[in-house]
Design an enzyme around this catalytic site. Structure first.
Site, short mmCIF file in Angstrom:
data_model
loop_
_atom_site.label_atom_id
_atom_site.label_comp_id
_atom_site.label_asym_id
_atom_site.label_seq_id
_atom_site.Cartn_x
_atom_site.Cartn_y
_atom_site.Cartn_z
N SER A 135 0.95 -1.17 0.08
CA SER A 135 0.01 0.04 -0.15
C SER A 135 0.86 1.21 -0.07
CB SER A 135 -0.86 0.27 1.21
OG SER A 135 -1.64 1.09 1.44
N LYS A 161 -1.20 -0.91 -4.34
CA LYS A 161 -2.46 -0.28 -3.75
C LYS A 161 -2.32 1.25 -3.52
CE LYS A 161 -4.90 0.27 0.56
NZ LYS A 161 -5.64 -0.52 1.50
N LYS A 163 -3.17 5.26 -2.46
CA LYS A 163 -4.07 6.17 -1.76
C LYS A 163 -4.75 7.11 -2.68
CE LYS A 163 -3.86 3.90 2.42
NZ LYS A 163 -5.22 3.22 2.83
N ASP A 189 -7.27 3.11 -3.06
CA ASP A 189 -8.09 3.20 -1.64
C ASP A 189 -8.41 4.69 -1.57
OD1 ASP A 189 -9.08 3.05 0.94
OD2 ASP A 189 -7.15 2.10 1.81
N GLU A 214 -11.62 0.95 -3.34
CA GLU A 214 -11.77 0.76 -1.91
C GLU A 214 -12.27 1.96 -1.18
OE1 GLU A 214 -8.13 -0.80 0.05
OE2 GLU A 214 -9.17 -1.06 1.94
N ASP A 239 -13.91 -1.55 3.17
CA ASP A 239 -13.04 -1.49 4.20
C ASP A 239 -13.81 -1.23 5.50
OD1 ASP A 239 -11.06 -1.08 6.11
OD2 ASP A 239 -9.83 -0.12 5.16
N LYS A 263 -10.17 -7.01 7.96
CA LYS A 263 -8.98 -6.38 9.20
C LYS A 263 -9.34 -6.96 10.60
CE LYS A 263 -7.57 -2.18 6.90
NZ LYS A 263 -7.63 -0.77 6.87
N GLY A 291 -4.18 -4.18 5.97
CA GLY A 291 -3.20 -3.86 6.93
C GLY A 291 -3.41 -2.77 7.74
O1 NPG Z 1 0.41 -2.23 4.77
O2 NPG Z 1 -0.15 -2.06 6.56
C1 NPG Z 1 -0.12 -1.76 5.55
C2 NPG Z 1 -1.05 -0.51 5.32
C3 NPG Z 1 -2.17 -0.80 4.68
O3 NPG Z 1 -3.19 1.04 3.53
C4 NPG Z 1 -3.26 0.51 4.48
N1 NPG Z 1 -3.87 0.38 5.63
O4 NPG Z 1 -6.79 2.56 5.20
O5 NPG Z 1 -6.33 0.43 4.73
C5 NPG Z 1 -6.03 1.63 5.14
C6 NPG Z 1 -4.43 1.85 5.77
C7 NPG Z 1 -4.37 2.16 7.48
C8 NPG Z 1 -3.16 2.36 7.80
C9 NPG Z 1 -5.76 2.24 8.17
C10 NPG Z 1 -2.99 2.56 9.25
C11 NPG Z 1 -5.66 2.64 9.14
C12 NPG Z 1 -4.25 2.86 9.93
#
Ligand code: NPG
Length: 368
Positions: A135, A161, A163, A189, A214, A239, A263, A291
């Site tokens: 991500s 992915k 953002k 996302d 997402e 999500d 998650k 994640g």
């Molecule tokens: O690789 O763990 C990873 C990050 C994945 O993008 C990711 N997480 O919105 O999904 C999300 C985001 C996130 C990270 C959300 C930290 C909340 C806290």
């Protein structure tokens, strides 16, 4: 299981690069670990909630407080329990699913270590390695995003992915797609940054052959997701909306999504995650493992979960080096574009307590 004592460890772990989403920038993890000790084994769980209540309503100070004031006393008051009893024992506590997930993870780890069973076997995993993706946060410039994306592809990641947020969406995706080619799986996302008025704009993403988009809209706005799903060809994935089995059922009935991100820390634990996996499988809806920038402890749980059969898309479960200079467990290392699923009892990782102590961890000890 009879619990002798419980410890909460809390420390900060710097990220190798800032992680920016539409809701904020993270430079480090504020980690809470739950350590459960029984006569037979110890068990570890990781609380993945953020330091600010920006992703969802939880935040680390609150998670720590709810563990100390309610969850730990409720478990001690109940007496000996199995990990499967935990959700029922603490059911009077509303929400706080990241705190609950961490506690349940530690109980499961202890129970499975005592039983000599790996988490993947316990959950019904069918893979020995899980394909993973990476991500990528919002970058200062689109050129930066292209460079970072190419770097991760060179590392071996077969799925990226990106953002997105209003003002950083169609053009960045176009540039990354051109740079990495069609063979790389690409998804985006939005972390709820858009409104219904943006659907036509977001439909421009259809030309980039994305795996999914997402969570474009607010978590409780399932109807707008359903509208979007009818109007665009890119599959809509949820999500933040997927907070429970019931919420998942509602989303599927409303056709608000055709893919689900699971998650552990958002749904209240590994057992709830497995139930959501099973429900989606019964509906023919694929899932993937999200994640929350986990350390090696939470990552072990994610890898085991992602070994279940309906986790058919790569998860946000990257190698340790993508997050930290040094992980608090054995490092997770990319093998091709996958991570190997541990087969040793419990989570299958060991916490480097000396390293955690060197990070200045505080330790709170709780006895029945
Ligand atoms: O690789 O763990 C990873 C990050 C994945 O993008 C990711 N997480 O919105 O999904 C999300 C985001 C996130 C990270 C959300 C930290 C909340 C806290």
């Amino acid at each position: 299981m009879k619990i002798n004592h419980i410890e909460l460890l809390r420390f900060q772990l710097p990220l190798v690069r800032p992680f920016r989403t539409s809701f904020g920038t993270q430079n480090h993890r504020d980690v809470i670990l739950v350590r459960v000790e029984t006569d037979a084994a110890e068990g570890w769980g990781e609380c993945v909630v953020g330091v600010d209540p920006f992703y969802n309503e939880e935040y680390t100070d609150a998670a720590y407080g709810v563990l100390v004031r309610w969850l730990i006393p409720m478990v001690f008051a109940h007496g000996p329990l199995a990990a499967e009893d935990f959700a029922g024992v603490v059911s009077n506590v509303v929400g706080n699913k990241g705190a609950k997930a961490a506690f349940e993870m530690a109980l499961l780890d202890a129970q499975l270590r005592a039983d000599g069973v790996s988490l993947t076997t316990y959950l019904g995993g069918t893979r020995t390695a899980v394909p993973v993706g990476v991500s990528i946060g919002i970058t200062p410039t689109v050129d930066d995003l292209v460079a970072v994306s190419q770097g991760y592809v060179a590392d071996g990641y077969a799925r990226l992915k990106l953002k997105i947020e209003p003002g950083f969406d169609v053009e960045p995706v176009r540039r990354v797609r051109e740079a990495v080619g069609d063979s790389v799986m690409l998804q985006v996302d939005a972390n709820a940054a858009y409104t219904e008025a943006d659907i036509d704009h977001l439909a421009q993403l259809d030309e980039f052959n994305l795996l999914l988009i997402e969570q474009p809209f607010e978590p409780d706005d399932l109807l707008t997701h359903a509208t979007m799903a009818k109007r665009v060809s890119t599959p809509v994935c949820l999500d933040e909306s997927i907070v429970s089995l019931g919420a998942t059922r509602t989303a599927l009935e409303l056709a608000a999504c055709s893919v689900v991100n699971v998650k552990v820390g958002r749904v209240g634990g590994l057992l709830a995650s497995r139930d959501i996996h099973d429900l989606c499988a019964a509906h023919g809806v694929p899932v993937w493992c999200g994640g929350m920038l986990e350390t090696g402890v939470g990552r072990a749980a994610n890898v085991a979960l992602a070994s279940l059969p309906n986790f058919t898309l790569p998860g946000d479960i990257s190698a340790s080096a993508r997050y930290f200079d040094r992980d608090i467990t054995e490092p997770w290392v990319l093998q091709g574009s996958s991570l190997a699923v541990p087969t040793t009892p419990g989570l299958g990782v060991n916490v480097d307590e000396a390293f955690v102590a060197s990070l200045g961890a505080t330790r709170g000890l709780f006895r029945p």
